[in-house]
Design a protein around this motif. Structure first.
Motif, mmCIF file in Angstrom:
data_model
loop_
_atom_site.group_PDB
_atom_site.id
_atom_site.type_symbol
_atom_site.label_atom_id
_atom_site.label_comp_id
_atom_site.label_asym_id
_atom_site.label_seq_id
_atom_site.Cartn_x
_atom_site.Cartn_y
_atom_site.Cartn_z
ATOM 1 N N LEU A 75 0.845 -1.184 0.000
ATOM 2 C CA LEU A 75 0.000 0.000 0.000
ATOM 3 C C LEU A 75 0.884 1.239 0.000
ATOM 4 O O LEU A 75 1.838 1.328 0.778
ATOM 5 N N TYR A 76 0.555 2.206 -0.876
ATOM 6 C CA TYR A 76 1.343 3.437 -0.995
ATOM 7 C C TYR A 76 0.416 4.629 -0.829
ATOM 8 O O TYR A 76 -0.537 4.810 -1.589
ATOM 9 N N ALA A 114 -1.838 0.831 -4.721
ATOM 10 C CA ALA A 114 -1.449 -0.479 -4.196
ATOM 11 C C ALA A 114 -1.010 -1.371 -5.338
ATOM 12 O O ALA A 114 -1.382 -1.152 -6.503
ATOM 13 N N CYS A 115 -0.212 -2.392 -5.007
ATOM 14 C CA CYS A 115 0.195 -3.374 -6.005
ATOM 15 C C CYS A 115 0.289 -4.757 -5.369
ATOM 16 O O CYS A 115 0.571 -4.897 -4.179
ATOM 17 N N THR A 131 6.549 -12.708 -16.167
ATOM 18 C CA THR A 131 6.854 -14.087 -16.533
ATOM 19 C C THR A 131 5.535 -14.805 -16.751
ATOM 20 O O THR A 131 4.459 -14.254 -16.527
ATOM 21 N N GLN A 132 5.618 -16.050 -17.164
ATOM 22 C CA GLN A 132 4.395 -16.826 -17.383
ATOM 23 C C GLN A 132 4.084 -17.730 -16.189
ATOM 24 O O GLN A 132 3.315 -18.675 -16.286
ATOM 25 N N SER A 133 4.680 -17.400 -15.041
ATOM 26 C CA SER A 133 4.407 -18.116 -13.798
ATOM 27 C C SER A 133 3.251 -17.431 -13.078
ATOM 28 O O SER A 133 2.833 -16.333 -13.457
ATOM 29 N N PRO A 134 2.704 -18.046 -11.997
ATOM 30 C CA PRO A 134 1.611 -17.398 -11.257
ATOM 31 C C PRO A 134 1.957 -16.008 -10.748
ATOM 32 O O PRO A 134 1.078 -15.163 -10.598
ATOM 33 N N ASP A 135 3.238 -15.737 -10.482
ATOM 34 C CA ASP A 135 3.646 -14.422 -9.997
ATOM 35 C C ASP A 135 3.989 -13.467 -11.136
ATOM 36 O O ASP A 135 4.456 -12.357 -10.893
ATOM 37 N N GLY A 136 3.769 -13.891 -12.379
ATOM 38 C CA GLY A 136 4.123 -13.051 -13.509
ATOM 39 C C GLY A 136 3.123 -11.962 -13.781
ATOM 40 O O GLY A 136 3.409 -11.012 -14.513
ATOM 41 N N ASP A 137 1.937 -12.089 -13.219
ATOM 42 C CA ASP A 137 0.919 -11.069 -13.377
ATOM 43 C C ASP A 137 1.133 -9.990 -12.321
ATOM 44 O O ASP A 137 1.795 -10.212 -11.309
ATOM 45 N N LEU A 138 0.574 -8.827 -12.555
ATOM 46 C CA LEU A 138 0.713 -7.718 -11.615
ATOM 47 C C LEU A 138 -0.619 -7.014 -11.514
ATOM 48 O O LEU A 138 -1.248 -6.696 -12.528
ATOM 49 N N LEU A 139 -1.085 -6.769 -10.289
ATOM 50 C CA LEU A 139 -2.343 -6.086 -10.032
ATOM 51 C C LEU A 139 -2.061 -4.711 -9.445
ATOM 52 O O LEU A 139 -1.197 -4.568 -8.576
ATOM 53 N N LEU A 140 -2.810 -3.708 -9.898
ATOM 54 C CA LEU A 140 -2.574 -2.343 -9.447
ATOM 55 C C LEU A 140 -3.861 -1.648 -9.052
ATOM 56 O O LEU A 140 -4.929 -1.910 -9.613
ATOM 57 N N VAL A 141 -3.747 -0.756 -8.055
ATOM 58 C CA VAL A 141 -4.763 0.248 -7.749
ATOM 59 C C VAL A 141 -4.054 1.588 -7.818
ATOM 60 O O VAL A 141 -3.027 1.777 -7.170
ATOM 61 N N THR A 142 -4.556 2.529 -8.613
ATOM 62 C CA THR A 142 -3.962 3.860 -8.683
ATOM 63 C C THR A 142 -5.075 4.909 -8.667
ATOM 64 O O THR A 142 -6.217 4.626 -9.014
ATOM 65 N N GLY A 143 -4.711 6.118 -8.236
ATOM 66 C CA GLY A 143 -5.651 7.227 -8.290
ATOM 67 C C GLY A 143 -6.834 7.126 -7.342
ATOM 68 O O GLY A 143 -7.887 7.698 -7.599
ATOM 69 N N GLN A 152 -15.571 5.355 7.051
ATOM 70 C CA GLN A 152 -16.071 4.560 5.941
ATOM 71 C C GLN A 152 -14.960 3.711 5.325
ATOM 72 O O GLN A 152 -13.818 4.151 5.212
ATOM 73 N N PRO A 153 -15.277 2.486 4.927
ATOM 74 C CA PRO A 153 -14.267 1.635 4.286
ATOM 75 C C PRO A 153 -13.748 2.253 2.991
ATOM 76 O O PRO A 153 -14.475 2.943 2.280
ATOM 77 N N VAL A 154 -12.488 2.016 2.709
ATOM 78 C CA VAL A 154 -11.868 2.447 1.461
ATOM 79 C C VAL A 154 -11.857 1.258 0.512
ATOM 80 O O VAL A 154 -11.234 0.237 0.799
ATOM 81 N N GLU A 155 -12.557 1.375 -0.589
ATOM 82 C CA GLU A 155 -12.646 0.257 -1.531
ATOM 83 C C GLU A 155 -11.467 0.276 -2.492
ATOM 84 O O GLU A 155 -11.216 1.261 -3.180
ATOM 85 N N LEU A 156 -10.723 -0.812 -2.517
ATOM 86 C CA LEU A 156 -9.588 -0.957 -3.417
ATOM 87 C C LEU A 156 -9.941 -1.977 -4.495
ATOM 88 O O LEU A 156 -10.107 -3.157 -4.199
ATOM 89 N N THR A 157 -10.056 -1.534 -5.720
ATOM 90 C CA THR A 157 -10.341 -2.442 -6.835
ATOM 91 C C THR A 157 -9.066 -2.609 -7.657
ATOM 92 O O THR A 157 -8.605 -1.681 -8.311
ATOM 93 N N PHE A 158 -8.492 -3.792 -7.577
ATOM 94 C CA PHE A 158 -7.253 -4.083 -8.288
ATOM 95 C C PHE A 158 -7.571 -4.475 -9.736
ATOM 96 O O PHE A 158 -8.517 -5.193 -10.001
ATOM 97 N N ARG A 159 -6.722 -3.987 -10.637
ATOM 98 C CA ARG A 159 -6.895 -4.300 -12.052
ATOM 99 C C ARG A 159 -5.582 -4.815 -12.630
ATOM 100 O O ARG A 159 -4.504 -4.530 -12.136
ATOM 101 N N HIS A 160 -5.713 -5.583 -13.720
ATOM 102 C CA HIS A 160 -4.521 -6.101 -14.385
ATOM 103 C C HIS A 160 -3.647 -4.970 -14.897
ATOM 104 O O HIS A 160 -4.132 -4.036 -15.534
ATOM 105 N N ALA A 161 -2.364 -5.061 -14.626
ATOM 106 C CA ALA A 161 -1.421 -4.125 -15.218
ATOM 107 C C ALA A 161 -0.956 -4.618 -16.586
ATOM 108 O O ALA A 161 -0.572 -3.829 -17.444
ATOM 109 N N MET A 162 -1.007 -5.936 -16.791
ATOM 110 C CA MET A 162 -0.514 -6.529 -18.023
ATOM 111 C C MET A 162 -1.632 -6.697 -19.059
ATOM 112 O O MET A 162 -2.806 -6.465 -18.795
ATOM 113 N N HIS A 163 -1.220 -7.087 -20.249
ATOM 114 C CA HIS A 163 -2.137 -7.446 -21.330
ATOM 115 C C HIS A 163 -2.063 -8.965 -21.489
ATOM 116 O O HIS A 163 -0.994 -9.557 -21.341
ATOM 117 N N ARG A 164 -3.200 -9.590 -21.795
ATOM 118 C CA ARG A 164 -3.203 -11.037 -22.005
ATOM 119 C C ARG A 164 -3.409 -11.325 -23.485
ATOM 120 O O ARG A 164 -4.454 -11.006 -24.055
#
Length: 292
Positions: A75-76, A114-115, A131-143, A152-164
């Motif tokens: 978390l940043y 967040a990442c 990489t093509q391993s399970p850790d090769g993907d990257l999830l990001l929350v920005t802005g 109130q809870p802070v909702e963090l929606t992570f999205r793919h950083a990569m292209h499939r």
């Protein structure tokens, strides 16, 4: 991983099992003066974490899912004046209070990013190699903005950083064995992400990824299509081209989206049967059949 949203209250004794996104968070009373509200700085920061077409230890075919207890992300927190703080947050274990973000002042708004998986940050940035391993993907929350001291809870929606990139090879030639199919993809595989700005820059080096079956998924950095080459072997047939040659109207592979390339092997030739972008987000459609 089932498509759902899990809630994580950042308190030591709380787990996420059975939590509901719409459940009203409970603010603990001040132990020194029972019955009075807790001061804003002493309130826990409550997050709900959602995964939009994203990666976690359990993942649906379309890329969606949820985090589970024990998953750790970085978390940043930062403001517009250069102040920042970073920490690793573990679902169901980490307790985080507003007072722990030293620069955050009650009534102000701060930015959150967040990442996942967790990374070591340098002024909010980090290098990442796909990489093509399970850790090769990257999830990001920005802005994401949050009000300091809010209950109130802070909702963090992570999205793919990569292209499939998905390549499908349909064999309509009896002389070609499916076991002979090999798909090679050469592209930029590393870069630097800046969580504060939500941007990334590519490193110069490239890597070749291999798929040895008629259908496979390849994770790629977002990058221009003319920098991505695809080579397909099927029996005696072979063809190599750049993605920009196949789809001249598509200049970029976009983050969080999926490009599907459909090929047909017939009469000793590899036929281009069309490309669609779907699943992670619709970027457009390229149709047609081209004899390669």
């Amino acid at each position: 991983m089932r498509r759902m949203i899990s809630s994580a209250a950042l308190m030591l004794a709380l787990t996420i099992a059975g939590c509901d996104k719409n459940e009203e968070p409970k603010v603990p009373a001040n132990p020194e003066t029972p019955g009075t509200p807790t001061a804003p700085a002493d309130r826990p920061i409550i997050f709900t974490t959602a995964i939009a077409a994203t990666r976690s230890p359990q993942l649906e075919a379309d890329g969606s899912g949820t985090f589970t207890a024990g998953d750790t992300f970085t978390l940043y927190a930062h403001d517009g004046n250069g102040a920042s703080a970073a920490l690793d947050y573990t679902i169901g274990a980490t307790a985080l209070y507003w007072r722990e973000i030293a620069f955050a002042q009650e009534g102000e708004r701060i930015n959150l990013a967040a990442c996942y998986p967790k990374q070591t940050l340098d002024k909010g940035a980090f290098d990442f190699t796909v990489t093509q391993s399970p850790d090769g993907d990257l999830l990001l929350v920005t802005g994401k903005e949050a009000a300091v001291g809010s209950e109130q809870p802070v909702e963090l929606t992570f999205r793919h950083a990569m292209h499939r990139l998905t390549v499908q090879v349909e064999i309509e030639d009896e002389s070609v064995d499916a076991a002979s199919v090999e798909i090679l993809c050469s592209a930029h595989a590393s870069g630097r992400f800046d969580l504060a700005t939500g941007t990334c820059s590519l490193h110069d080096s490239k890597e070749t990824f291999s798929v040895t079956k008629p259908e496979g998924n390849i994770l790629l950095y977002p990058q221009p299509t003319d920098r991505v080459s695809l080579e397909v072997h099927a029996g005696e047939a072979t063809k190599q081209w750049t993605l920009s040659e196949l789809a001249p109207k598509q200049d970029e592979l976009e983050s969080g989206k999926e490009l599907t390339v459909k090929l047909t092997v017939r009469d000793g030739k590899i036929l281009f049967a069309g490309m669609t972008i779907e699943g992670w987000g619709n970027q457009g459609t390229v149709d047609g059949e081209i004899i390669l």
